[in-house]
Write a protein that holds these residues in place. Structure first.
Motif, PDB file in Angstrom:
ATOM      1  N   THR A  17       0.725  -1.158  -0.074  1.00  0.00           N
ATOM      2  CA  THR A  17      -0.226   0.014  -0.107  1.00  0.00           C
ATOM      3  C   THR A  17       0.789   1.121  -0.045  1.00  0.00           C
ATOM      4  O   THR A  17       0.559   2.190  -0.748  1.00  0.00           O
ATOM      5  N   ILE A  18       1.852   1.120   0.755  1.00  0.00           N
ATOM      6  CA  ILE A  18       2.826   2.484   1.041  1.00  0.00           C
ATOM      7  C   ILE A  18       3.787   2.527  -0.002  1.00  0.00           C
ATOM      8  O   ILE A  18       3.906   3.602  -0.897  1.00  0.00           O
ATOM      9  N   GLY A  19       4.416   1.401  -0.282  1.00  0.00           N
ATOM     10  CA  GLY A  19       5.512   1.325  -1.406  1.00  0.00           C
ATOM     11  C   GLY A  19       5.133   1.759  -2.610  1.00  0.00           C
ATOM     12  O   GLY A  19       5.904   2.457  -3.493  1.00  0.00           O
ATOM     13  N   ALA A  20       4.021   1.326  -3.039  1.00  0.00           N
ATOM     14  CA  ALA A  20       3.374   1.503  -4.474  1.00  0.00           C
ATOM     15  C   ALA A  20       3.420   3.040  -4.752  1.00  0.00           C
ATOM     16  O   ALA A  20       3.378   3.511  -5.806  1.00  0.00           O
ATOM     17  N   VAL A  21       2.543   3.604  -3.690  1.00  0.00           N
ATOM     18  CA  VAL A  21       2.501   4.959  -3.855  1.00  0.00           C
ATOM     19  C   VAL A  21       3.589   5.846  -3.803  1.00  0.00           C
ATOM     20  O   VAL A  21       4.202   6.639  -4.727  1.00  0.00           O
ATOM     21  N   VAL A  22       4.740   5.459  -3.061  1.00  0.00           N
ATOM     22  CA  VAL A  22       5.998   6.181  -3.205  1.00  0.00           C
ATOM     23  C   VAL A  22       6.830   5.944  -4.349  1.00  0.00           C
ATOM     24  O   VAL A  22       7.328   7.014  -5.011  1.00  0.00           O
ATOM     25  N   SER A  30      10.865  -6.970  -2.111  1.00  0.00           N
ATOM     26  CA  SER A  30       9.740  -7.432  -2.015  1.00  0.00           C
ATOM     27  C   SER A  30       9.736  -8.917  -1.450  1.00  0.00           C
ATOM     28  O   SER A  30      10.558  -9.819  -2.035  1.00  0.00           O
ATOM     29  N   GLY A  31       9.098  -9.306  -0.399  1.00  0.00           N
ATOM     30  CA  GLY A  31       9.068 -10.658   0.066  1.00  0.00           C
ATOM     31  C   GLY A  31       8.026 -11.498  -0.698  1.00  0.00           C
ATOM     32  O   GLY A  31       8.232 -12.706  -1.005  1.00  0.00           O
ATOM     33  N   ARG A  32       7.344 -10.885  -1.849  1.00  0.00           N
ATOM     34  CA  ARG A  32       6.407 -11.539  -2.961  1.00  0.00           C
ATOM     35  C   ARG A  32       7.045 -11.011  -4.303  1.00  0.00           C
ATOM     36  O   ARG A  32       6.499 -10.202  -4.836  1.00  0.00           O
ATOM     37  N   GLN A  33       8.103 -11.743  -4.827  1.00  0.00           N
ATOM     38  CA  GLN A  33       8.569 -11.035  -5.865  1.00  0.00           C
ATOM     39  C   GLN A  33       7.395 -10.908  -7.186  1.00  0.00           C
ATOM     40  O   GLN A  33       7.427 -10.193  -7.989  1.00  0.00           O
ATOM     41  N   ASP A  34       6.826 -12.356  -7.294  1.00  0.00           N
ATOM     42  CA  ASP A  34       5.701 -12.231  -8.368  1.00  0.00           C
ATOM     43  C   ASP A  34       4.844 -10.978  -8.321  1.00  0.00           C
ATOM     44  O   ASP A  34       4.430 -10.520  -9.197  1.00  0.00           O
ATOM     45  N   ALA A  38       8.168  -2.297   4.833  1.00  0.00           N
ATOM     46  CA  ALA A  38       7.594  -3.560   4.402  1.00  0.00           C
ATOM     47  C   ALA A  38       7.044  -3.972   5.961  1.00  0.00           C
ATOM     48  O   ALA A  38       6.859  -2.967   6.933  1.00  0.00           O
ATOM     49  N   PRO A  39       6.446  -5.273   6.178  1.00  0.00           N
ATOM     50  CA  PRO A  39       5.761  -5.841   7.373  1.00  0.00           C
ATOM     51  C   PRO A  39       6.920  -5.509   8.510  1.00  0.00           C
ATOM     52  O   PRO A  39       8.162  -5.629   8.379  1.00  0.00           O
ATOM     53  N   THR A  40       6.347  -5.390   9.937  1.00  0.00           N
ATOM     54  CA  THR A  40       7.349  -5.060  10.877  1.00  0.00           C
ATOM     55  C   THR A  40       8.255  -6.283  11.097  1.00  0.00           C
ATOM     56  O   THR A  40       9.489  -5.935  11.371  1.00  0.00           O
TER      57      THR A  40
END
Length: 268
Positions: free
Chosen positions: A12-17, A35-39, A71-73
């Motif tokens: 949610t945050i990273g894509a906006v930045v 990212s933890g989910r490369q796909d 990323a997640p905490t």
């Protein structure tokens, strides 16, 4: 000189930045994503028209001058440690993770890096930091969020608290900011930031309410000091993708990035 920016966490945050960097921020360019989910990250990057590599945290630290951590905490240290060891600037909103890992400031000092805790989701921290240079007597924060914003919170899930049918406000937590950050690590990073800015997380009082009368994530802070009395409130509009995160959070990180290269920086 143009600084290379890497984004760790592409939700949610990273894509906006990333989108704002792609549009253009003076003196900055998006160089890589982690990212933890490369796909999922690859698909989202294509949707945004981004032609940047998806790399590991170590590669991100090697390639980039600035690391934006959203990323997640649980992934905080895996991203922060290599970045700071390489002397990079780490921009983050993870105040709760900083409280849990206070040694990270030593890592920054030893590696010649810097941590910037973006705090735009809570107002008044410039004044709190200034008051802390004198004597602060008390700091109290009351957070009220719509139940849907707290549905997946760690404390709510672990205690099996049902929020969907609330007809009146429910007090979920009362204690210190440090205790609250541990119980709600993804929901009250602002409380951690307030503790770090003022008299410490162990002396900062915190209440968290699930409030069905609210449509926005609301934070009220009251500070008594020998220099000023502060009474401040902010109502953050939740994002559609993740109601627990306000829209202003990503904008706070963008503002922090802009402040690194701007010739005029407003605020302490």
């Amino acid at each position: 000189m143009t600084l290379k920016v890497g984004i760790a966490g592409f939700g949610t945050i990273g894509a906006v930045v990333a989108a704002r960097l792609h549009e253009g921020l003076p003196g900055l360019t998006l160089a890589a994503i982690c990212s933890g989910r490369q796909d999922v990250a690859e698909a989202r990057a294509r949707d945004l028209g981004l032609a940047v590599p998806i790399v590991s945290p170590a590669d991100l630290a090697e390639r980039c001058d600035i690391i934006v951590e959203c990323a997640p905490t649980a992934a905080f240290m895996a991203i922060a440690e290599p970045a700071l060891a390489a002397g990079r600037i780490l921009v983050t909103v993870s105040g709760a993770a900083i409280l849990d890992h206070p040694e990270i400031t030593d890592r920054a000092r030893d590696g010649g890096g810097q941590i910037i805790l973006a705090t735009g989701a809570l107002l008044g921290l410039d004044a709190v930091r200034a008051a802390a240079e004198g004597q602060i007597h008390s700091v109290r924060m009351v957070t009220r969020k719509p139940p849907r914003s707290l549905r997946t919170a760690k404390h709510v899930v672990e205690n099996g608290i049902a929020l969907d049918s609330l007809s009146e406000p429910l007090l979920l937590f009362r204690g210190t900011a440090r205790e609250g950050a541990r119980a709600f690590p993804s929901n009250v990073n602002v409380a951690a930031a307030l503790g770090l800015a003022g008299i410490g997380a162990d002396r900062t009082e915190l209440e968290i309410w699930a409030d069905p009368t609210k449509t926005r994530n609301t934070h009220r802070i009251d500070v008594e000091s020998n220099s000023a009395r502060l009474g401040l409130e902010i109502e953050n509009i939740p994002t559609d993708e993740n109601p627990g995160t306000g829209r202003i959070t990503a904008l706070s990180m963008i503002a922090a990035l802009r402040g690194i290269t701007t010739p005029l920086r407003v605020g302490t």
